[in-house]
Write an enzyme that holds these catalytic residues in place. Structure first.
Site, PDB file in Angstrom:
ATOM      1  N   ASP A 135     -10.374  -4.875  38.876  1.00 12.16           N
ATOM      2  CA  ASP A 135      -9.653  -3.951  38.003  1.00 12.16           C
ATOM      3  C   ASP A 135     -10.614  -3.225  37.057  1.00 12.16           C
ATOM      4  OD1 ASP A 135      -6.971  -3.100  36.910  1.00 12.16           O
ATOM      5  OD2 ASP A 135      -7.819  -3.995  35.096  1.00 12.16           O
ATOM      6  N   GLU A 166     -11.674  -0.742  41.486  1.00 11.96           N
ATOM      7  CA  GLU A 166     -10.782   0.323  41.047  1.00 11.96           C
ATOM      8  C   GLU A 166     -11.581   1.320  40.213  1.00 11.96           C
ATOM      9  OE1 GLU A 166      -6.765   1.041  38.347  1.00 11.96           O
ATOM     10  OE2 GLU A 166      -8.326  -0.355  37.713  1.00 11.96           O
TER      11      GLU A 166
END
Length: 636
Positions: free
Chosen positions: A349, A378
């Site tokens: 993330d 990400e």
């Protein structure tokens, strides 16, 4: 009376007695100080809670929690563990201990003596034997199709853990932003459903403890990095999920966060080091989210610093990966989860928000330990020139150290959203893919139409199932590692906010009026979408060209986009008509790819495609066809 002439109230006390009293007071203070320094050290927890023998990473920095841990020495009574050094922490509540775990330590619990003055605490530190790799740590590739699950919204398999004592955020299923009760058991209960759909890997949003007062359901505000949130299950149950998934040829991808924690994490009451986080709860900067600053050769250093040191949210303290002890903690924690559970990959993330040099080290440590493992980062920016430097093997950029095997393809996502949202020509997809030369390995990018942070594809198309199917055909047949969002197969539309985007799966929760995990429980429209996606996944599984073959594309004409996927012995032709009119497509212009094949097959139906004398095929409006030249394969 003049100042300074007031008689001393003890003026009648002999000087000898006053001196004696002072010595007694000093002696008592000294005894109390010594008692404090010699107090019994108390160890209540050690991170990581265990290690393994025979690891590449055999030097581990332990974080001890407890009381009176200042000024300690640590001694190992075992030949399997060597204590290298003790590093003082910011308070007596913590201490760091570097140890080396020798291969012969495996399979035993080892005694560590924690010494403080004349007092000693004895703690046991387990060193486990490694489990044979077998089907563990397998990684993912363009041959896979990922299925993203938000566990709180997927299925509740254990109603007993909906409300857990000590966990502040309670069950609130009627609230879009509350906890709804989905859990790990709910995922285990539906592994057959997922395998039957045809996906091959499950990316599951974070499962670690999020003991936050509100909005804890999403999992991105960790309060314990070594514990599965008890409302989701246990660490042991997570291990069982991986095992049961592997039995069904399903891989498990962990959602991991190196950038931040939740503000209710116990660290926020007693930081292990003074530089553990960037700023403090009362004084910190918020990130401006200018991710492109990392590769901007003209960027001022303050812009880059704001990205990596600013807080993502006011209740998500930003971790400072430049702190050596925190850096060691994150790497060890990640490897601990991989080794203890046997997962196959990680989705990282907010990748650009963490210190870039540290993230390079983090990727390197994981891939040295598990060479077949996969990591997708990400990176939420839609321009390929900004995305490419994050992938391993890319050209160096000022603030990016490309280390990721895979990156989220927000470039293609943006193009597809504009096209199938009716805002742009399908030429935008062609043009985006024409920039693939910027990437070291475009085939390993993770492609997607939607996820837990953006509107669902059926909302983007305003409920138009034909355009939604066209978008899905593109996603599942073009280059890359495709990712589906849970419920897409049920035509869940969702809304514009996270609470409705992350809708519940019908039938996953007690009291649901129907069970959409079964054919009988689905509506006609849901079954139609389910069978459409299942059919495409079946075609994909039968054709190596769609699992990593070369992509050859042609410029769209009249909103008809044609491309080929080719692998040795396998050629697939895809025709997407994004126009509002039926199109008669002449195939002669593609003879150098079709090699004048006398017969084509619709790979979804398995039926031969009729070619007239002009070698034309008819493609209806907002329709995609997937054609093959070889043996028939049916996606029915």
């Amino acid at each position: 009376m003049k100042a300074g002439t007031e008689p001393h109230r003890h003026s009648g006390l002999p000087a000898l007695h006053a001196s004696f009293l002072h010595r007694i007071i000093f002696a008592l203070a000294t005894v109390l100080a010594c008692a404090n320094s010699w107090g019994q050290p108390i160890v209540t927890r050690i991170d990581p809670p265990n290690w393994w023998g025979g690891m590449h990473l055999d030097t581990v920095r332990l974080l001890l929690y407890g009381r009176q841990l200042d000024g300690i020495r640590v001694v190992s009574t075992s030949g399997g563990i060597r204590v290298l050094r003790v590093i003082p922490a910011a308070s007596p509540g913590h201490a760091f201990v570097d140890i080396r775990v020798l291969p012969q330590a495996a399979g035993s619990s080892h005694r560590l003596l924690v010494l403080r003055g004349r007092d000693t605490a004895v703690v046991a530190y387990p060193v486990l034997r490694r489990v044979a790799a077998g089907g563990r740590y397998g990684g993912f590739s363009p041959a896979d199709v990922l299925y993203l699950i938000m566990p709180d919204r997927f299925a509740d398999g254990d109603t007993a853990n909906g409300t857990v004592p000590g966990m502040t955020d309670t069950l609130q299923r009627t609230q879009p932003f509350g906890r709804h009760g989905g859990d790990i058991q709910g995922i285990i209960d539906h592994l057959e459903y997922l395998a039957g759909l045809g996906v091959t890997a499950l990316w599951i949003n974070p499962l670690v403890e999020n003991n936050m007062p509100a909005y804890s359901y999403h999992g991105y505000s960790a309060t314990d990095l070594y514990r599965v949130d008890p409302r989701f299950g246990t660490n042991a149950l997570y291990g069982r999920l991986v095992l049961e998934a592997h039995k069904r040829n399903l891989k498990i991808i962990m959602d991991h966060v190196s950038n931040h924690i939740g503000s209710s994490h116990p660290w926020m009451r007693d930081l292990p080091t003074l530089t553990w986080i960037n700023g403090s709860m009362s004084s910190h900067q918020m990130t401006h989210h200018v991710k492109v600053s990392l590769i901007d050769p003209h960027a001022d250093s303050s812009t880059q610093e704001n990205l990596v040191q600013g807080w993502f949210s006011g209740d998500m303290p930003d971790l400072n990966q430049k702190d050596a002890s925190l850096a060691a903690y994150i790497i060890e924690n990640t490897i601990w989860w991989i080794e203890s559970s046997g997962i196959d990959g990680i989705r990282e993330d907010t990748y650009p928000y963490a210190d870039p040099r540290f993230m390079e080290q983090w990727c390197g440590a994981i891939l040295r330990e598990y060479p077949r493992f996969s990591i997708v980062g990400e990176v939420w920016t839609g321009e390929p020139v900004f995305l490419a430097p994050f992938q391993r093997g890319s050209r160096p950029a000022p603030g990016v150290h490309g280390a990721l095997p895979s990156v989220t393809d927000y470039g293609l996502f943006d193009a597809m959203t504009k096209v199938f949202g009716g805002k742009e020509s399908i030429y935008g997809v062609y043009e985006c893919l024409a920039k693939d030369g910027l990437y070291p390995d475009p085939g390993s990018l993770m492609t997607f139409l939607d996820n837990h942070d953006v509107r669902r594809i059926l909302a983007v198309t305003a409920g138009d199932t034909a355009r939604t199917r066209l978008a899905l055909t593109l996603l599942l047949t073009t280059r890359g590692i495709p990712q589906l969002f849970y419920g897409t197969e049920l035509a869940i539309r969702g809304g514009d906010d996270h609470g409705t985007i992350r809708a519940d799966m019908p039938g996953g929760f007690p009291g649901d009026s129907r069970n959409a995990f079964t054919r009988e429980g689905r509506t006609e429209g849901e079954n139609a979408m389910f069978e459409f996606i299942k059919g495409l996944l079946t075609v994909r599984s039968h054709h190596p060209a769609l699992q990593g073959g070369t992509l050859i594309q042609y410029p769209p004409v009249d909103e008809v986009y044609v491309y080929f996927r080719e692998a040795p012995g396998d050629t697939v032709m895809v025709v997407l008509n994004n126009g509002t009119q039926e199109n008669e497509l002449n195939l002669r212009q593609y003879d150098n790819r079709l090699h004048q094949a006398g017969r084509l097959y619709d790979l979804r139906s398995g039926e031969a495609v009729r070619l007239d004398e002009k070698r034309t095929i008819s493609v209806p409006a907002h329709t995609g066809v997937v054609l093959g030249t070889g043996a028939r394969s049916s996606g029915r």
